[in-house]
Write a protein that holds these residues in place. Structure first.
Motif, PDB file in Angstrom:
ATOM      1  N   UNK A   1       0.864  -1.208  -0.182  1.00 37.27           N
ATOM      2  CA  UNK A   1       0.056  -0.025   0.033  1.00 37.27           C
ATOM      3  C   UNK A   1       0.959   1.304   0.139  1.00 37.27           C
ATOM      4  N   UNK A   2       1.879   1.397   0.832  1.00 38.03           N
ATOM      5  CA  UNK A   2       2.849   2.351   0.825  1.00 38.03           C
ATOM      6  C   UNK A   2       3.557   2.482  -0.187  1.00 38.03           C
ATOM      7  N   UNK A   3       3.954   1.492  -1.053  1.00 38.87           N
ATOM      8  CA  UNK A   3       4.646   1.553  -2.389  1.00 38.87           C
ATOM      9  C   UNK A   3       3.953   2.247  -3.337  1.00 38.87           C
ATOM     10  N   UNK A   4       2.461   1.718  -3.304  1.00 42.65           N
ATOM     11  CA  UNK A   4       1.553   2.421  -4.559  1.00 42.65           C
ATOM     12  C   UNK A   4       1.108   3.767  -4.366  1.00 42.65           C
ATOM     13  N   UNK A   5       1.229   4.096  -3.097  1.00 41.07           N
ATOM     14  CA  UNK A   5       0.866   5.441  -2.528  1.00 41.07           C
ATOM     15  C   UNK A   5       2.239   6.561  -2.949  1.00 41.07           C
ATOM     16  N   UNK A   6       3.328   5.760  -2.850  1.00 37.16           N
ATOM     17  CA  UNK A   6       4.509   6.667  -3.371  1.00 37.16           C
ATOM     18  C   UNK A   6       4.463   6.697  -4.757  1.00 37.16           C
ATOM     19  N   UNK A   7       4.293   5.724  -5.162  1.00 36.80           N
ATOM     20  CA  UNK A   7       4.179   5.289  -6.886  1.00 36.80           C
ATOM     21  C   UNK A   7       3.204   6.483  -7.642  1.00 36.80           C
ATOM     22  N   UNK A   8       2.152   6.640  -6.904  1.00 36.68           N
ATOM     23  CA  UNK A   8       1.112   7.640  -7.505  1.00 36.68           C
ATOM     24  C   UNK A   8       1.533   9.217  -6.975  1.00 36.68           C
ATOM     25  N   UNK A   9       2.383   9.130  -6.437  1.00 37.89           N
ATOM     26  CA  UNK A   9       2.737  10.459  -5.651  1.00 37.89           C
ATOM     27  C   UNK A   9       3.362  11.313  -6.873  1.00 37.89           C
ATOM     28  N   UNK A  10       3.578  12.770  -6.477  1.00 35.94           N
ATOM     29  CA  UNK A  10       4.293  13.779  -7.424  1.00 35.94           C
ATOM     30  C   UNK A  10       5.713  13.540  -7.591  1.00 35.94           C
ATOM     31  N   UNK A  11       6.101  13.657  -8.840  1.00 33.17           N
ATOM     32  CA  UNK A  11       7.647  13.569  -8.948  1.00 33.17           C
ATOM     33  C   UNK A  11       8.358  14.883  -8.991  1.00 33.17           C
ATOM     34  N   UNK A  12       9.422  15.076  -8.168  1.00 31.35           N
ATOM     35  CA  UNK A  12       9.907  16.642  -7.962  1.00 31.35           C
ATOM     36  C   UNK A  12       8.883  17.587  -8.057  1.00 31.35           C
ATOM     37  N   UNK A  13       7.809  17.476  -7.152  1.00 30.58           N
ATOM     38  CA  UNK A  13       6.704  18.188  -6.869  1.00 30.58           C
ATOM     39  C   UNK A  13       5.644  18.378  -8.094  1.00 30.58           C
ATOM     40  N   UNK A  14       5.822  17.586  -8.993  1.00 29.17           N
ATOM     41  CA  UNK A  14       4.990  17.641 -10.197  1.00 29.17           C
ATOM     42  C   UNK A  14       4.080  16.369 -10.214  1.00 29.17           C
ATOM     43  N   UNK A  15       2.597  16.533 -10.199  1.00 33.35           N
ATOM     44  CA  UNK A  15       1.743  15.417  -9.965  1.00 33.35           C
ATOM     45  C   UNK A  15       1.904  14.456 -11.475  1.00 33.35           C
ATOM     46  N   UNK A  16       1.836  13.160 -11.219  1.00 32.85           N
ATOM     47  CA  UNK A  16       1.998  12.383 -12.579  1.00 32.85           C
ATOM     48  C   UNK A  16       0.964  13.047 -13.494  1.00 32.85           C
ATOM     49  N   UNK A  17      -0.051  13.343 -13.145  1.00 32.11           N
ATOM     50  CA  UNK A  17      -1.009  13.887 -14.396  1.00 32.11           C
ATOM     51  C   UNK A  17      -1.971  14.889 -13.579  1.00 32.11           C
ATOM     52  N   UNK A  18      -2.015  15.882 -14.270  1.00 31.90           N
ATOM     53  CA  UNK A  18      -3.024  17.057 -13.777  1.00 31.90           C
ATOM     54  C   UNK A  18      -3.603  17.503 -14.866  1.00 31.90           C
ATOM     55  N   UNK A  19      -5.024  17.557 -14.819  1.00 28.52           N
ATOM     56  CA  UNK A  19      -6.004  18.177 -15.853  1.00 28.52           C
ATOM     57  C   UNK A  19      -5.929  19.850 -15.607  1.00 28.52           C
ATOM     58  N   UNK A  20      -5.483  20.444 -16.718  1.00 33.86           N
ATOM     59  CA  UNK A  20      -5.253  21.957 -16.540  1.00 33.86           C
ATOM     60  C   UNK A  20      -6.523  22.696 -17.161  1.00 33.86           C
ATOM     61  N   UNK A  21      -7.260  22.078 -18.331  1.00 34.22           N
ATOM     62  CA  UNK A  21      -8.320  22.801 -18.644  1.00 34.22           C
ATOM     63  C   UNK A  21      -9.471  21.853 -18.947  1.00 34.22           C
ATOM     64  N   UNK A  22     -10.419  22.227 -18.873  1.00 37.62           N
ATOM     65  CA  UNK A  22     -11.613  21.505 -19.306  1.00 37.62           C
ATOM     66  C   UNK A  22     -12.761  22.080 -19.974  1.00 37.62           C
ATOM     67  N   UNK A  23     -13.215  21.731 -21.190  1.00 39.05           N
ATOM     68  CA  UNK A  23     -14.319  22.489 -21.719  1.00 39.05           C
ATOM     69  C   UNK A  23     -15.360  21.603 -22.105  1.00 39.05           C
ATOM     70  N   UNK A  24     -16.742  21.576 -21.814  1.00 43.48           N
ATOM     71  CA  UNK A  24     -17.575  20.516 -22.219  1.00 43.48           C
ATOM     72  C   UNK A  24     -18.908  20.579 -21.794  1.00 43.48           C
ATOM     73  N   UNK A  25     -19.690  19.519 -21.795  1.00 43.34           N
ATOM     74  CA  UNK A  25     -21.127  19.428 -21.377  1.00 43.34           C
ATOM     75  C   UNK A  25     -21.309  18.377 -20.315  1.00 43.34           C
ATOM     76  N   UNK A  26     -21.616  18.751 -19.390  1.00 45.33           N
ATOM     77  CA  UNK A  26     -21.709  17.782 -18.195  1.00 45.33           C
ATOM     78  C   UNK A  26     -22.792  16.831 -18.101  1.00 45.33           C
TER      79      UNK A  26
END
Length: 246
Positions: free
Chosen positions: A174-199
């Motif tokens: 569990x700890x290893x997966x949490x670390x793996x999912x965490x940021x790399x050098x302060x940068x998230x593995x993935x972060x949505x910046x813009x979304x335009x759409x119909x919900x």
């Protein structure tokens, strides 16, 4: 010389005189056909691989069963194929860098699901520009999104995850997966910046997010046609709202 022998020799000369030119014509015709482009009026096919002269994949068009899994520099990784009908794109190194997939079906009870997906990947990473449509029996969402990803090689990232998944269940895994999912050098593995759409609630939205993927500006026109503009802090609290102030 015996008359029958003379007849046979004459026949051989005639045969040679006819067959040799014919052989030359056939050979030249075959060579010419090999250098011509093939042309088809109609063709049924389950998969087409478009390749470069050196054999590297450039594009794969396929049905579902013969669809390809992720490829990095010509090497399969991540998961098996068989679930992505459509078109998969590859860069100059033979690494997947986007695709167009689609599907839709109705169940015996009359309900349906549908999806269409067009995406382009960050170099040596996953998708960062996505046009997506999903529909669960009328619960519909369609939008265009742009993301940022950490500069981490996706092949190494997946191998690291697969190695962790082989660990026995427990706190260490569990700890290893949490670390793996965490940021790399302060940068998230993935972060949505813009979304335009119909919900799904039929609202038209524009969401602008910070580098951590948190909403900071939301523009909305809801299902009744009411517009709203909101500014949020990093904790998701609305600092200002128009109209209504606040």
């Amino acid at each position: 010389m015996d008359r029958s022998i003379r007849r046979e020799l004459t026949w051989l000369r005639v045969h040679a005189g006819i067959s040799t030119p014919l052989l030359i014509v056939v050979t030249l015709a075959a060579f010419r056909q090999e250098t011509q482009k093939a042309r088809f009026t109609e063709m049924d096919v389950e998969r087409i691989n478009v390749v470069e002269p050196d054999g590297k994949l450039r594009m794969v068009i396929s049905n579902r069963p013969r669809s390809i899994g992720p490829i990095y520099k010509g090497q399969p990784f991540g998961y098996a194929g068989g679930g992505r009908p459509g078109i998969i794109f590859f860069n100059d190194e033979g690494t997947e860098n986007g695709g167009l997939t689609f599907g839709g079906s109705r169940t015996p009870d009359g309900t349906f699901t549908a999806s269409h997906h067009l995406s382009f990947d960050q170099f040596d990473q996953d998708q960062i520009m996505v046009l997506n449509y999903t529909d669960n029996n009328g619960q519909r969402r369609v939008g265009l999104s742009f993301a940022e990803r950490a500069n981490v090689n996706i092949f190494d990232l997946v191998r690291e995850r697969d190695s962790i998944m082989k660990l026995p269940d427990g706190p260490a895994k569990t700890a290893a997966l949490e670390k793996w999912r965490g940021p790399r050098n302060g940068v998230p593995l993935s972060a949505e910046r813009v979304y335009l759409g119909r919900e799904m609630d039929r609202a038209a939205v524009l969401r602008l997010k910070d580098p951590q993927g948190r909403d900071r500006i939301r523009m909305t026109v809801d299902s009744t046609g009411t517009p709203r503009l909101e500014f949020l802090d990093e904790n998701g609290k609305v600092m200002q709202r128009f109209p209504n102030g606040g």
